[in-house]
Design a protein around this motif. Structure first.
Motif, PDB file in Angstrom:
ATOM      1  N   LEU A 190     -38.701  39.621  18.840  1.00 50.29           N
ATOM      2  CA  LEU A 190     -38.235  38.987  17.608  1.00 50.29           C
ATOM      3  C   LEU A 190     -37.333  39.917  16.811  1.00 50.29           C
ATOM      4  CD1 LEU A 190     -41.587  37.370  16.406  1.00 50.29           C
ATOM      5  CD2 LEU A 190     -39.779  36.309  17.773  1.00 50.29           C
ATOM      6  N   LYS A 191     -37.714  41.182  16.788  1.00 48.09           N
ATOM      7  CA  LYS A 191     -36.946  42.163  16.030  1.00 48.09           C
ATOM      8  C   LYS A 191     -37.303  43.550  16.551  1.00 48.09           C
ATOM      9  CE  LYS A 191     -35.675  43.367  11.264  1.00 48.09           C
ATOM     10  NZ  LYS A 191     -35.960  43.120   9.827  1.00 48.09           N
ATOM     11  N   SER A 192     -36.352  44.437  16.567  1.00 46.78           N
ATOM     12  CA  SER A 192     -36.629  45.808  16.988  1.00 46.78           C
ATOM     13  C   SER A 192     -35.575  46.728  16.400  1.00 46.78           C
ATOM     14  CB  SER A 192     -36.629  45.916  18.528  1.00 46.78           C
ATOM     15  OG  SER A 192     -35.375  45.545  19.069  1.00 46.78           O
ATOM     16  N   GLY A 193     -35.823  48.013  16.488  1.00 47.88           N
ATOM     17  CA  GLY A 193     -34.869  48.958  15.935  1.00 47.88           C
ATOM     18  C   GLY A 193     -35.123  50.366  16.412  1.00 47.88           C
ATOM     19  N   ILE A 194     -34.078  51.163  16.476  1.00 47.73           N
ATOM     20  CA  ILE A 194     -34.165  52.584  16.824  1.00 47.73           C
ATOM     21  C   ILE A 194     -33.485  53.378  15.723  1.00 47.73           C
ATOM     22  CG2 ILE A 194     -33.476  54.391  18.440  1.00 47.73           C
ATOM     23  CD1 ILE A 194     -33.544  52.316  20.664  1.00 47.73           C
ATOM     24  N   GLN A 195     -34.179  54.355  15.204  1.00 51.91           N
ATOM     25  CA  GLN A 195     -33.628  55.232  14.172  1.00 51.91           C
ATOM     26  C   GLN A 195     -33.453  56.629  14.760  1.00 51.91           C
ATOM     27  OE1 GLN A 195     -32.726  54.464  10.899  1.00 51.91           O
ATOM     28  NE2 GLN A 195     -31.886  56.553  10.893  1.00 51.91           N
ATOM     29  N   ILE A 196     -32.208  57.104  14.811  1.00 54.96           N
ATOM     30  CA  ILE A 196     -31.930  58.429  15.362  1.00 54.96           C
ATOM     31  C   ILE A 196     -32.229  59.482  14.303  1.00 54.96           C
ATOM     32  CG2 ILE A 196     -30.219  59.906  16.458  1.00 54.96           C
ATOM     33  CD1 ILE A 196     -30.871  57.387  18.040  1.00 54.96           C
ATOM     34  N   GLY A 197     -33.043  60.464  14.659  1.00 55.81           N
ATOM     35  CA  GLY A 197     -33.332  61.555  13.741  1.00 55.81           C
ATOM     36  C   GLY A 197     -32.381  62.706  13.982  1.00 55.81           C
ATOM     37  N   ASP A 198     -32.871  63.738  14.664  1.00 58.16           N
ATOM     38  CA  ASP A 198     -31.999  64.841  15.053  1.00 58.16           C
ATOM     39  C   ASP A 198     -31.952  64.902  16.572  1.00 58.16           C
ATOM     40  OD1 ASP A 198     -34.389  66.030  15.883  1.00 58.16           O
ATOM     41  OD2 ASP A 198     -34.613  67.136  14.003  1.00 58.16           O
ATOM     42  N   SER A 199     -31.492  65.999  17.108  1.00 60.42           N
ATOM     43  CA  SER A 199     -31.331  66.104  18.561  1.00 60.42           C
ATOM     44  C   SER A 199     -32.657  66.167  19.303  1.00 60.42           C
ATOM     45  CB  SER A 199     -30.492  67.333  18.906  1.00 60.42           C
ATOM     46  OG  SER A 199     -31.140  68.520  18.460  1.00 60.42           O
ATOM     47  N   ALA A 212     -49.968  38.033  22.901  1.00 61.42           N
ATOM     48  CA  ALA A 212     -50.605  38.786  21.811  1.00 61.42           C
ATOM     49  C   ALA A 212     -50.125  38.328  20.442  1.00 61.42           C
ATOM     50  CB  ALA A 212     -50.337  40.272  21.979  1.00 61.42           C
ATOM     51  N   GLY A 213     -49.509  37.151  20.368  1.00 64.83           N
ATOM     52  CA  GLY A 213     -49.027  36.661  19.087  1.00 64.83           C
ATOM     53  C   GLY A 213     -47.852  37.487  18.603  1.00 64.83           C
ATOM     54  N   GLU A 214     -47.716  37.607  17.277  1.00 65.81           N
ATOM     55  CA  GLU A 214     -46.660  38.444  16.713  1.00 65.81           C
ATOM     56  C   GLU A 214     -47.166  39.877  16.673  1.00 65.81           C
ATOM     57  OE1 GLU A 214     -44.863  39.204  12.417  1.00 65.81           O
ATOM     58  OE2 GLU A 214     -44.409  37.157  13.109  1.00 65.81           O
ATOM     59  N   LYS A 215     -46.736  40.643  17.644  1.00 69.09           N
ATOM     60  CA  LYS A 215     -47.266  41.991  17.877  1.00 69.09           C
ATOM     61  C   LYS A 215     -46.299  43.043  17.347  1.00 69.09           C
ATOM     62  CE  LYS A 215     -47.310  43.128  22.210  1.00 69.09           C
ATOM     63  NZ  LYS A 215     -46.181  44.063  22.386  1.00 69.09           N
ATOM     64  N   HIS A 216     -46.808  43.951  16.513  1.00 65.44           N
ATOM     65  CA  HIS A 216     -46.014  45.043  15.951  1.00 65.44           C
ATOM     66  C   HIS A 216     -46.364  46.344  16.657  1.00 65.44           C
ATOM     67  CE1 HIS A 216     -44.847  43.088  11.907  1.00 65.44           C
ATOM     68  NE2 HIS A 216     -45.406  42.150  12.657  1.00 65.44           N
ATOM     69  N   ILE A 217     -45.353  47.041  17.156  1.00 70.16           N
ATOM     70  CA  ILE A 217     -45.549  48.381  17.705  1.00 70.16           C
ATOM     71  C   ILE A 217     -44.490  49.303  17.110  1.00 70.16           C
ATOM     72  CG2 ILE A 217     -45.472  49.840  19.750  1.00 70.16           C
ATOM     73  CD1 ILE A 217     -46.634  47.634  21.356  1.00 70.16           C
ATOM     74  N   TYR A 218     -44.965  50.387  16.512  1.00 68.21           N
ATOM     75  CA  TYR A 218     -44.086  51.406  15.948  1.00 68.21           C
ATOM     76  C   TYR A 218     -44.228  52.661  16.796  1.00 68.21           C
ATOM     77  CZ  TYR A 218     -44.080  48.134  12.093  1.00 68.21           C
ATOM     78  OH  TYR A 218     -43.952  46.991  11.348  1.00 68.21           O
ATOM     79  N   PHE A 219     -43.127  53.392  16.985  1.00 70.41           N
ATOM     80  CA  PHE A 219     -43.198  54.572  17.828  1.00 70.41           C
ATOM     81  C   PHE A 219     -42.415  55.736  17.234  1.00 70.41           C
ATOM     82  CE2 PHE A 219     -39.464  52.261  19.358  1.00 70.41           C
ATOM     83  CZ  PHE A 219     -38.511  53.260  19.540  1.00 70.41           C
ATOM     84  N   ALA A 220     -42.880  56.923  17.561  1.00 70.65           N
ATOM     85  CA  ALA A 220     -42.178  58.176  17.248  1.00 70.65           C
ATOM     86  C   ALA A 220     -42.017  58.920  18.558  1.00 70.65           C
ATOM     87  CB  ALA A 220     -42.979  59.003  16.246  1.00 70.65           C
ATOM     88  N   MET A 221     -40.804  59.393  18.837  1.00 66.95           N
ATOM     89  CA  MET A 221     -40.480  59.987  20.125  1.00 66.95           C
ATOM     90  C   MET A 221     -39.850  61.364  19.900  1.00 66.95           C
ATOM     91  SD  MET A 221     -38.291  58.131  23.186  1.00 66.95           S
ATOM     92  CE  MET A 221     -39.250  56.627  22.968  1.00 66.95           C
ATOM     93  N   GLU A 222     -40.422  62.369  20.530  1.00 67.98           N
ATOM     94  CA  GLU A 222     -39.952  63.735  20.345  1.00 67.98           C
ATOM     95  C   GLU A 222     -39.591  64.338  21.696  1.00 67.98           C
ATOM     96  OE1 GLU A 222     -41.368  67.802  17.972  1.00 67.98           O
ATOM     97  OE2 GLU A 222     -42.755  66.114  18.231  1.00 67.98           O
TER      98      GLU A 222
END
Length: 744
Positions: A190-199, A212-222
């Motif tokens: 339905l909706k998604s997004g990627i936010q670029i931090g630093d390198s 799973a209905g309207e499922k929200h997953i948030y992630f942090a990637m290092e």
């Protein structure tokens, strides 16, 4: 030798090697120095229709980071099929053994060469693939990349070693997911997004609509290595389905280079995902995280010690492993979670369990938790109560906190009542009873209580799907409500729900000695074909993934009453004999893929039959139970990828095997009794509390499959069951086995 203390471990450094000894409590009141994880083969169940996955997860973990060989259609419910030869990437959420599709969120795929490939799959070989609890590894042949995965409760750790390339790439795909059809792959996000931090950092989210209905997953990637460039495959301003490629360079003077990636998940927010990542993997030592995952698995696997050959241990400890990957605790490190209404809540217990496949797991998996994981059970019950407070009734089948109304019955009820009856009460007991009773009176898409109570069954001319199965399943729940009402002194409720628990009699046709559909005027549904399969609302019919032959026995709350209804023990056992001797044919108007593992019309690959082989005990012919259990355990389970004869269903197929191989099974999953079957090991030790419970089978062999006598704590024992309380207080159960049935 150096001795280093760290996080409850004693690390012995001996001649350049490291030995980890678990010195804290690994089970309730137990310690262990054994590596039970070495017996687990996560590939069991990944072929045929077992629908398990081989990737890395923690016990009851939120994250299941695993390879995907496909993501569209029924055979890819877990995202992985052993028969395949290509991998499309590694996603962070997966279902274990289910019969429907969802998850497969946030796919990563390392690769080399052209960044505009269209397809980023790689071929692989099982000879260069391995898996163990908390760890997965595979060599991606097309790219010469060694991929390794491990996990903690809320995070995943990826290690990709590029063997030959000067530059490596990593695809991040938010469009990906496990879906029923290709068309849904285009629309499920339905909706998604990627936010670029630093390198070294980026974050984002996906909101999907599926099972799973309207499922929200948030992630942090290092990333340990810096990203040197990035390339969008989709417009960066797109509002969903983003696909991004990151590039990494090899340092000069080295033959290969590693790209290490840590990913934290949350149902609540990116900030919580970052905090989960910070707390659970603060450093960059992949091997330490991998070893910590193995230690955690051994803390659970050590709760049962069996003496057997390598094959027996592989099958047993893999089934034990599979019972412990779900349900999933979806709380963050700060105990917050997103509930059934997509609002954010805090858990007082620090846990909120979802992936509750209750139609399957109430039968044996949840009784297993009360016996070997009792410290988890109050949290499970408390979460069910919280779900009731939001939804108005207890969970039916919840995934990532959301109700999907899959299957039938209100089987959180036996789970709660079983816990209460066994003295597991770390929750609001009065609120629990309120939830149990309300869920038996508040109608929802799978419960029509007004019709049920008007006719004392569900008539097939009003309830067009699964009327017989829904009636029979509801009566099990009704019996459970009655028991809790009685314990709490609610006599009127006890009387009413005891009455409701007997409604099965109204659907029993004495002319065929089977349960069958009945209309509002009392007439039987015609034509009647007792072999025809109905499939869970798929094509109408009176049964759920079964037929009349399989569902007639679904009276586990009153087996003696069913025996009387059929006309006594002789008629009952003759009918039960017929079940196993009939032609093993399966047909129907809907799907029959779940109806597998047939012995006659007994279906072991699906749950309604799981208690049936034990019913001979109630009719005074326990040797027939012993024969059937021996046949099922030795022919329908094995140590290969196709070693499950049906979907594992979040551990129920595995829990059946655990109980049955030990020598008993909870026919009625909420009465605190385990009915005897046939043990498979000369000795097994259960560690349910402060004292071990030892099970011995004297003279056991492939010929000596019949119980000649039973002793409990050195005294002759004549009951057909052992109680939960007898086991948890510790003791010694001895079976004496022989080659012929003991007929008296």
């Amino acid at each position: 030798m150096n001795r280093i203390k760290n996080s409850g471990l004693v690390i012995l450094v001996i001649a350049g090697g490291i030995c980890l000894l678990c010195m804290h409590s690994c089970g309730p009141g137990q310690t262990s120095e054994k590596d039970y994880a070495k017996f687990v083969n996560p590939f069991i169940g990944t072929a045929a229709n077992g629908h398990t996955y081989p990737g890395a997860t923690a016990p009851f973990g939120m994250v299941q980071v695993s390879p995907e060989t496909g993501n569209i259609g029924w055979e890819y419910c877990s995202g992985y099929h052993y028969e395949d030869s290509t991998i499309m990437g590694f996603a962070h959420t997966h279902l274990s053994g289910t019969g429907w599709m969802d998850l497969g969120d946030i796919l990563l795929m390392p690769f080399t060469g052209d960044t505009r490939k269209g397809s980023y799959k790689s071929s692989f070989s099982h000879t260069r693939e391995s898996a163990s609890p908390g760890y997965y590894s595979v060599y991606l042949d097309d790219y010469d990349i060694q991929a390794e995965l491990t996990a903690t409760q809320r995070t995943a750790f990826h290690s990709y070693t590029f063997k030959k390339a000067k530059e490596g790439h990593l695809l991040i795909d938010l469009k990906h997911g496990i879906v029923p059809t290709a068309a849904e792959l285009e629309t499920h996000v339905l909706k998604s997004g990627i936010q670029i931090g630093d390198s070294h950092f980026l974050s984002g989210f996906t909101i999907t609509q599926g099972w799973a209905g309207e499922k929200h997953i948030y992630f942090a990637m290092e990333f340990e290595q810096p990203v040197v460039s990035l390339e969008w495959l989709t417009p960066p301003e797109a509002e969903r389905n983003q696909q991004l490629i990151l590039s990494f360079n090899k340092e000069s003077g080295i033959d290969s280079f590693e790209v290490a990636v840590k990913v934290g998940l949350s149902t609540v927010s990116v900030e919580n995902a970052m905090e989960n990542l910070r707390k659970e993997i603060p450093g960059w030592d992949f091997n330490t995280t991998k070893q910590e995952a193995r230690v955690k698995w051994n803390q659970h696997l050590n709760r049962i010690d069996i003496e057997g050959d390598a094959r027996q241990k592989t099958i047993f400890y893999t089934t034990l492993y599979h019972t412990l990957v779900t349900p999933n605790n979806i709380t963050d490190a700060d105990s917050s979670y997103r509930g059934a209404d997509n609002r954010v809540y805090k858990s007082e217990s620090g846990a909120y369990y979802s992936t509750l496949s209750l139609w399957d797991t109430y039968r044996a998996t949840h009784p297993f938790y009360t016996l070997l994981c009792p410290e988890r059970v109050s949290g499970m019950v408390a979460g069910m109560i919280r779900h009731y407070e939001v939804q108005g009734y207890l969970p039916i089948w919840t995934l990532w906190g959301h109700e999907n109304f899959c299957m039938i019955g209100n089987h959180a009820i036996p789970v709660i009542v079983d816990a209460y009856q066994k003295g597991i009460r770390g929750y609001d007991v009065n609120k629990a009873y309120e939830a149990v009773k309300a869920s038996s009176e508040v109608s929802h898409p799978k419960s029509n209580w007004d019709v049920y109570l008007q006719y004392d069954y569900l008539p097939s001319d009003i309830i067009k799907e699964e009327a017989v199965s829904r009636t029979l399943e509801s009566e099990v729940d009704d019996w459970c409500v009655a028991q809790m009402a009685k314990a709490l002194g609610k006599q009127e409720d006890y009387a009413e729900y005891t009455r409701r628990a007997g409604f099965y009699r109204n659907l029993f046709d004495h002319s065929v000695n089977l349960t069958r559909g009945k209309n509002t005027d009392g007439s039987w549904v015609t034509p009647f074909d007792p072999f025809k399969i109905s499939h869970a609302g798929d094509a109408g019919g009176d049964y759920t993934e079964g037929n009349a032959w399989q569902y007639t026995w679904h009276v586990m709350q009153d087996v003696d009453g069913l025996i009387g209804l059929m006309g006594g023990v002789d008629v009952f056992t003759a009918k039960l004999d017929s079940l196993f001797l009939l032609e093993p044919k399966v047909y129907g108007d809907g799907l029959t893929v779940d109806v597998t593992g047939l012995i006659g019309q007994y279906v072991h690959g699906n749950e309604p039959c799981h208690h049936v082989a034990y019913l001979y005990n109630y009719a005074g012919q326990p040797w027939k139970t012993q024969e059937k259990i021996n046949q099922i355990t030795t022919t329908l389970y094995n140590e290969t990828p196709g070693g499950l004869c049906g979907n594992d269903d979040c551990g129920q197929m595995s829990a059946w095997y655990i109980f049955s191989s030990l020598g008993f099974y909870p026919v009625n999953p909420a009465d605190g009794k385990y009915v005897f079957g046939k043990p498979m090991y000369r000795k097994a030790t259960l560690n349910p509390g402060n004292k071990p419970f030892v099970i011995e089978a004297k003279n056991l062999s492939s010929e000596n499959i019949y119980i000649q006598g039973i002793e409990l704590n050195r005294k002759p024992y004549y009951e057909k069951f052992i109680t939960h309380q007898d086991i948890i207080k510790g003791g010694h159960l001895i079976f004496t086995m022989g080659p012929k049935p003991k007929l008296n």
